[in-house]
Scaffold this motif. Structure first.
Motif, short mmCIF file in Angstrom:
data_model
loop_
_atom_site.label_atom_id
_atom_site.label_comp_id
_atom_site.label_asym_id
_atom_site.label_seq_id
_atom_site.Cartn_x
_atom_site.Cartn_y
_atom_site.Cartn_z
N TYR A 131 0.78 -1.16 0.14
CA TYR A 131 0.06 -0.05 -0.03
C TYR A 131 0.79 1.21 0.04
O TYR A 131 1.65 1.44 0.87
CB TYR A 131 -0.95 -0.04 1.29
N GLU A 132 0.61 2.07 -1.00
CA GLU A 132 1.16 3.60 -1.09
C GLU A 132 0.23 4.52 -0.74
O GLU A 132 -0.59 4.76 -1.74
CB GLU A 132 1.95 3.49 -2.26
N GLU A 133 0.34 5.33 0.29
CA GLU A 133 -0.42 6.48 0.57
C GLU A 133 -0.60 7.55 -0.67
O GLU A 133 -1.42 7.97 -1.07
CB GLU A 133 0.05 7.40 1.62
N GLY A 134 0.42 7.71 -1.45
CA GLY A 134 0.33 8.42 -2.56
C GLY A 134 -0.37 8.14 -3.74
O GLY A 134 -0.62 8.98 -4.42
N GLN A 135 -0.96 6.78 -3.49
CA GLN A 135 -1.97 6.38 -4.74
C GLN A 135 -3.28 6.51 -4.32
O GLN A 135 -4.11 6.10 -4.83
CB GLN A 135 -1.53 4.92 -5.12
N ASP A 136 -3.58 7.05 -3.03
CA ASP A 136 -4.93 7.38 -2.73
C ASP A 136 -5.59 8.40 -3.42
O ASP A 136 -5.05 9.51 -3.98
CB ASP A 136 -4.87 7.78 -1.03
N ALA A 137 -6.74 8.04 -3.91
CA ALA A 137 -7.64 9.02 -4.62
C ALA A 137 -8.67 9.56 -3.64
O ALA A 137 -8.85 10.84 -4.11
CB ALA A 137 -8.42 8.04 -5.83
N LEU A 138 -8.76 9.04 -2.77
CA LEU A 138 -9.79 9.53 -1.68
C LEU A 138 -9.48 8.79 -0.23
O LEU A 138 -9.54 7.82 -0.22
CB LEU A 138 -11.23 9.56 -2.22
N ARG A 139 -9.74 9.90 0.59
CA ARG A 139 -9.75 9.41 2.28
C ARG A 139 -10.89 9.96 2.52
O ARG A 139 -11.05 11.42 2.53
CB ARG A 139 -8.53 9.83 2.93
N VAL A 140 -11.74 9.40 3.49
CA VAL A 140 -13.09 9.84 4.22
C VAL A 140 -13.16 9.07 5.38
O VAL A 140 -12.58 7.91 5.67
CB VAL A 140 -14.21 9.66 3.36
N SER A 141 -13.50 10.02 6.51
CA SER A 141 -13.83 9.55 7.78
C SER A 141 -15.16 9.35 8.15
O SER A 141 -16.14 9.91 7.86
CB SER A 141 -13.37 10.85 8.69
N VAL A 142 -15.38 8.17 8.77
CA VAL A 142 -16.51 7.70 8.99
C VAL A 142 -16.69 7.25 10.43
O VAL A 142 -15.80 6.81 11.01
CB VAL A 142 -17.30 6.44 8.11
N LYS A 143 -17.81 6.95 10.96
CA LYS A 143 -17.90 6.34 12.31
C LYS A 143 -18.72 5.09 12.43
O LYS A 143 -19.83 4.74 12.06
CB LYS A 143 -19.22 7.49 13.28
N PRO A 144 -18.05 4.25 12.92
CA PRO A 144 -18.63 2.80 13.05
C PRO A 144 -19.76 2.75 14.03
O PRO A 144 -19.80 3.62 14.93
CB PRO A 144 -17.62 2.03 13.53
N LYS A 145 -20.59 1.61 13.96
CA LYS A 145 -21.49 1.48 14.98
C LYS A 145 -21.61 -0.04 15.45
O LYS A 145 -21.31 -0.92 14.64
CB LYS A 145 -23.07 1.55 13.96
N LYS A 146 -21.53 -0.12 16.68
CA LYS A 146 -21.87 -1.36 17.52
C LYS A 146 -23.17 -2.01 17.17
O LYS A 146 -24.13 -1.08 17.01
CB LYS A 146 -21.37 -1.34 18.98
N VAL A 147 -23.40 -3.13 16.82
CA VAL A 147 -24.62 -3.61 16.65
C VAL A 147 -24.67 -4.98 17.58
O VAL A 147 -23.57 -5.58 18.08
CB VAL A 147 -24.57 -4.22 15.00
N SER A 148 -25.88 -5.42 17.86
CA SER A 148 -26.08 -6.43 18.88
C SER A 148 -25.95 -7.64 18.24
O SER A 148 -25.53 -8.47 19.29
CB SER A 148 -27.48 -6.21 19.57
N ALA A 149 -26.49 -7.85 17.19
CA ALA A 149 -26.19 -9.12 16.52
C ALA A 149 -25.08 -9.32 15.97
O ALA A 149 -24.65 -8.69 14.77
CB ALA A 149 -27.37 -9.39 15.27
N SER A 150 -24.29 -10.53 16.37
CA SER A 150 -22.88 -10.50 15.83
C SER A 150 -23.00 -11.33 14.61
O SER A 150 -23.68 -11.99 14.24
CB SER A 150 -21.99 -11.44 16.71
N LYS A 151 -21.98 -10.95 13.62
CA LYS A 151 -22.07 -11.42 12.02
C LYS A 151 -20.58 -12.18 12.00
O LYS A 151 -19.49 -11.74 12.03
CB LYS A 151 -21.86 -10.31 11.24
N GLU A 152 -20.86 -13.60 11.88
CA GLU A 152 -19.60 -14.49 11.78
C GLU A 152 -18.79 -14.11 10.62
O GLU A 152 -17.58 -14.08 10.80
CB GLU A 152 -20.17 -15.99 11.78
N GLN A 153 -19.32 -14.05 9.53
CA GLN A 153 -18.47 -13.60 8.40
C GLN A 153 -18.52 -12.39 8.08
O GLN A 153 -19.77 -11.76 7.80
CB GLN A 153 -19.12 -14.57 7.20
N LEU A 154 -17.50 -11.80 7.38
CA LEU A 154 -17.21 -10.38 7.04
C LEU A 154 -18.23 -10.31 5.67
O LEU A 154 -18.18 -11.25 4.70
CB LEU A 154 -16.05 -10.00 6.70
N ALA A 155 -19.02 -9.04 5.57
CA ALA A 155 -19.80 -9.05 4.34
C ALA A 155 -19.97 -7.57 4.20
O ALA A 155 -19.99 -6.59 5.08
CB ALA A 155 -21.36 -9.61 4.67
N TYR A 156 -20.28 -7.22 2.63
CA TYR A 156 -20.66 -5.84 2.55
C TYR A 156 -22.02 -5.68 2.11
O TYR A 156 -22.16 -6.84 1.44
CB TYR A 156 -19.78 -5.49 1.28
#
Length: 173
Positions: A127-152
């Motif tokens: 990874y090279e920061e100089g190749q970044d097209a965009l960086r944004v800041s977001v706020k994660p949310k804790k959720v009550s139901a656990s998700k076993e597998q990563l998903a989008y």
């Protein structure tokens, strides 16, 4: 004599390959972090996210398996690839149509979501920061139901990473 030797070698190689793909009982070995993807429209743009989906497997994910304050490939294996068919605005900032490696920097409070111009890379090792097209800041949310597998997931308002007890929403317009 030579035909028998070549045929025997060929048979041995084929059997060895089949045995390495199948377990001892003939069942396919499960992939630890299977490839997955999601595609949907957000406004006029078609958004596609290709990623490898690791499982929690009883591990503590945030701050341990995925360390805080370090660039993370936002999945497993190859870097996650984010593609948009149209120019979009991510968290109010412009991102041109194209394919990007999607990285994240998790912290305890806010996350940095990175769209890097080098879309085809293994993990975040080069990874090279100089190749970044965009960086944004977001706020994660804790959720009550656990998700076993990563998903989008992609919604009419953007996309979110969901894994373990966390959801990381990113707004797109």
């Amino acid at each position: 004599m030579k035909k028998t030797g070549v045929l025997g070698t060929f048979t041995f190689v084929v059997c060895a390959l089949l045995f390495s793909v199948k377990g001892v009982n003939g069942q396919a070995k499960p992939v630890a972090s299977p490839a997955d993807s999601v595609t949907a429209k957000v406004g006029k743009a078609t958004i596609e996210i290709k990623y490898s989906s690791p499982s929690v497997k009883g591990r503590k994910i945030w701050g341990e398996l995925v360390p805080f304050d370090k660039v993370w490939r936002a999945g497993a294996n190859k870097a996650t690839i984010f593609t948009t068919s149209e120019d979009i605005r991510v968290e109010g900032k412009p991102l041109a149509a194209g394919s990007y490696a999607l990285f994240m920097i998790p912290t305890a409070l806010n996350w940095t979501v990175i769209f890097n111009k080098t879309s085809d890379q293994w993990g975040a090792y080069k990874y090279e920061e100089g190749q970044d097209a965009l960086r944004v800041s977001v706020k994660p949310k804790k959720v009550s139901a656990s998700k076993e597998q990563l998903a989008y997931v992609i919604t009419k308002n953007g996309f979110a990473l969901q894994w373990e007890n966390m959801e990381v929403p990113v707004t797109i317009k």
